[in-house]
Design a protein around this motif. Structure first.
Motif, PDB file in Angstrom:
ATOM      1  N   UNK A  72       0.834  -1.202   0.000  1.00 24.63           N
ATOM      2  CA  UNK A  72       0.000   0.000   0.000  1.00 24.63           C
ATOM      3  C   UNK A  72       0.874   1.259   0.000  1.00 24.63           C
ATOM      4  N   UNK A  73       2.192   1.074  -0.100  1.00 22.96           N
ATOM      5  CA  UNK A  73       3.118   2.194  -0.245  1.00 22.96           C
ATOM      6  C   UNK A  73       3.211   2.585  -1.721  1.00 22.96           C
ATOM      7  N   UNK A  74       3.646   3.802  -1.982  1.00 27.00           N
ATOM      8  CA  UNK A  74       4.019   4.184  -3.339  1.00 27.00           C
ATOM      9  C   UNK A  74       5.265   3.394  -3.712  1.00 27.00           C
ATOM     10  N   UNK A  75       5.372   2.986  -4.976  1.00 28.86           N
ATOM     11  CA  UNK A  75       6.519   2.186  -5.390  1.00 28.86           C
ATOM     12  C   UNK A  75       7.827   2.966  -5.192  1.00 28.86           C
ATOM     13  N   UNK A  76       7.798   4.270  -5.380  1.00 31.22           N
ATOM     14  CA  UNK A  76       8.997   5.088  -5.147  1.00 31.22           C
ATOM     15  C   UNK A  76       9.437   4.999  -3.683  1.00 31.22           C
ATOM     16  N   UNK A  77       8.477   4.940  -2.770  1.00 29.35           N
ATOM     17  CA  UNK A  77       8.811   4.812  -1.346  1.00 29.35           C
ATOM     18  C   UNK A  77       9.381   3.427  -1.046  1.00 29.35           C
ATOM     19  N   UNK A  78       8.866   2.404  -1.710  1.00 30.05           N
ATOM     20  CA  UNK A  78       9.409   1.050  -1.563  1.00 30.05           C
ATOM     21  C   UNK A  78      10.870   1.038  -2.020  1.00 30.05           C
ATOM     22  N   UNK A  79      11.127   1.622  -3.178  1.00 37.06           N
ATOM     23  CA  UNK A  79      12.488   1.658  -3.725  1.00 37.06           C
ATOM     24  C   UNK A  79      13.422   2.405  -2.773  1.00 37.06           C
ATOM     25  N   UNK A 113      17.739 -16.505  -1.537  1.00 36.68           N
ATOM     26  CA  UNK A 113      17.539 -16.368  -2.982  1.00 36.68           C
ATOM     27  C   UNK A 113      16.108 -16.674  -3.421  1.00 36.68           C
ATOM     28  N   UNK A 114      15.144 -16.631  -2.486  1.00 33.29           N
ATOM     29  CA  UNK A 114      13.744 -16.661  -2.888  1.00 33.29           C
ATOM     30  C   UNK A 114      13.474 -15.350  -3.609  1.00 33.29           C
ATOM     31  N   UNK A 115      12.749 -15.411  -4.717  1.00 30.04           N
ATOM     32  CA  UNK A 115      12.446 -14.221  -5.501  1.00 30.04           C
ATOM     33  C   UNK A 115      11.214 -13.540  -4.905  1.00 30.04           C
ATOM     34  N   UNK A 116      11.373 -12.275  -4.527  1.00 35.01           N
ATOM     35  CA  UNK A 116      10.292 -11.504  -3.927  1.00 35.01           C
ATOM     36  C   UNK A 116       9.947 -10.354  -4.867  1.00 35.01           C
ATOM     37  N   UNK A 117       8.705 -10.321  -5.286  1.00 32.72           N
ATOM     38  CA  UNK A 117       8.188  -9.247  -6.145  1.00 32.72           C
ATOM     39  C   UNK A 117       7.307  -8.368  -5.268  1.00 32.72           C
ATOM     40  N   UNK A 118       7.591  -7.069  -5.247  1.00 31.37           N
ATOM     41  CA  UNK A 118       6.765  -6.116  -4.513  1.00 31.37           C
ATOM     42  C   UNK A 118       6.076  -5.256  -5.549  1.00 31.37           C
ATOM     43  N   UNK A 119       4.740  -5.190  -5.463  1.00 30.16           N
ATOM     44  CA  UNK A 119       3.964  -4.599  -6.532  1.00 30.16           C
ATOM     45  C   UNK A 119       2.881  -3.651  -6.031  1.00 30.16           C
ATOM     46  N   UNK A 120       2.492  -2.739  -6.932  1.00 34.58           N
ATOM     47  CA  UNK A 120       1.364  -1.844  -6.680  1.00 34.58           C
ATOM     48  C   UNK A 120       0.424  -1.883  -7.875  1.00 34.58           C
ATOM     49  N   UNK A 121      -0.862  -1.807  -7.575  1.00 36.08           N
ATOM     50  CA  UNK A 121      -1.861  -1.614  -8.628  1.00 36.08           C
ATOM     51  C   UNK A 121      -2.005  -0.132  -8.849  1.00 36.08           C
ATOM     52  N   UNK A 122      -2.150   0.285 -10.123  1.00 34.33           N
ATOM     53  CA  UNK A 122      -2.298   1.731 -10.385  1.00 34.33           C
ATOM     54  C   UNK A 122      -3.616   2.281  -9.843  1.00 34.33           C
TER      55      UNK A 122
END
Length: 122
Positions: A72-79, A113-122
């Motif tokens: 629920x964060x902005x992707x820029x804040x996640x980065x 090395x588990x692949x973690x994808x963090x995503x946002x819906x527009x």
């Protein structure tokens, strides 16, 4: 028939190292349940952690997980947060397809090395 995911299980080499990573990097809540097992809670879901061979029904290897988590964060804040935590983004931001439409995602690896994808819906 199926309404939602309750929990997933990741096989890891060091449970406490993983607990620390998911708490620090993904702001999840560490919990202990059933005979001292460890998990990470977020929303109404959790990630249970197990050591290789701990669960005889599961033949997963350490680092074989691939999980997409919605924030629920902005992707820029996640980065920014990942950069502050010195976690390498291995891909992204990129557009991907989520369960209910297009998502913007960044990818990282956990300590196993588990692949973690963090995503946002527009």
């Amino acid at each position: 028939m199926i309404s939602h995911i309750d929990h997933i299980v990741l096989t890891v080499a060091d449970i406490e190292r993983s607990v620390s990573f998911y708490q620090r990097v993904l702001c999840m809540e560490a919990v202990t349940f059933a005979n001292g097992r460890r998990a990470l809670k977020f929303g109404q879901q959790k990630i249970n952690l197990q050591l290789l061979g701990q669960e005889p029904r599961n033949i997963a290897n350490v680092g074989s997980g691939d999980v997409c988590l919605i924030t629920n964060w902005l992707l820029a804040d996640v980065i920014d947060h990942l950069q502050q935590e010195k976690v390498e983004i291995i891909e992204g931001p990129v557009e991907k397809s989520g369960a209910v439409g297009a998502i913007q995602s960044v990818y990282l690896l956990d300590p196993d090395k588990n692949l973690i994808e963090i995503s946002v819906y527009p």
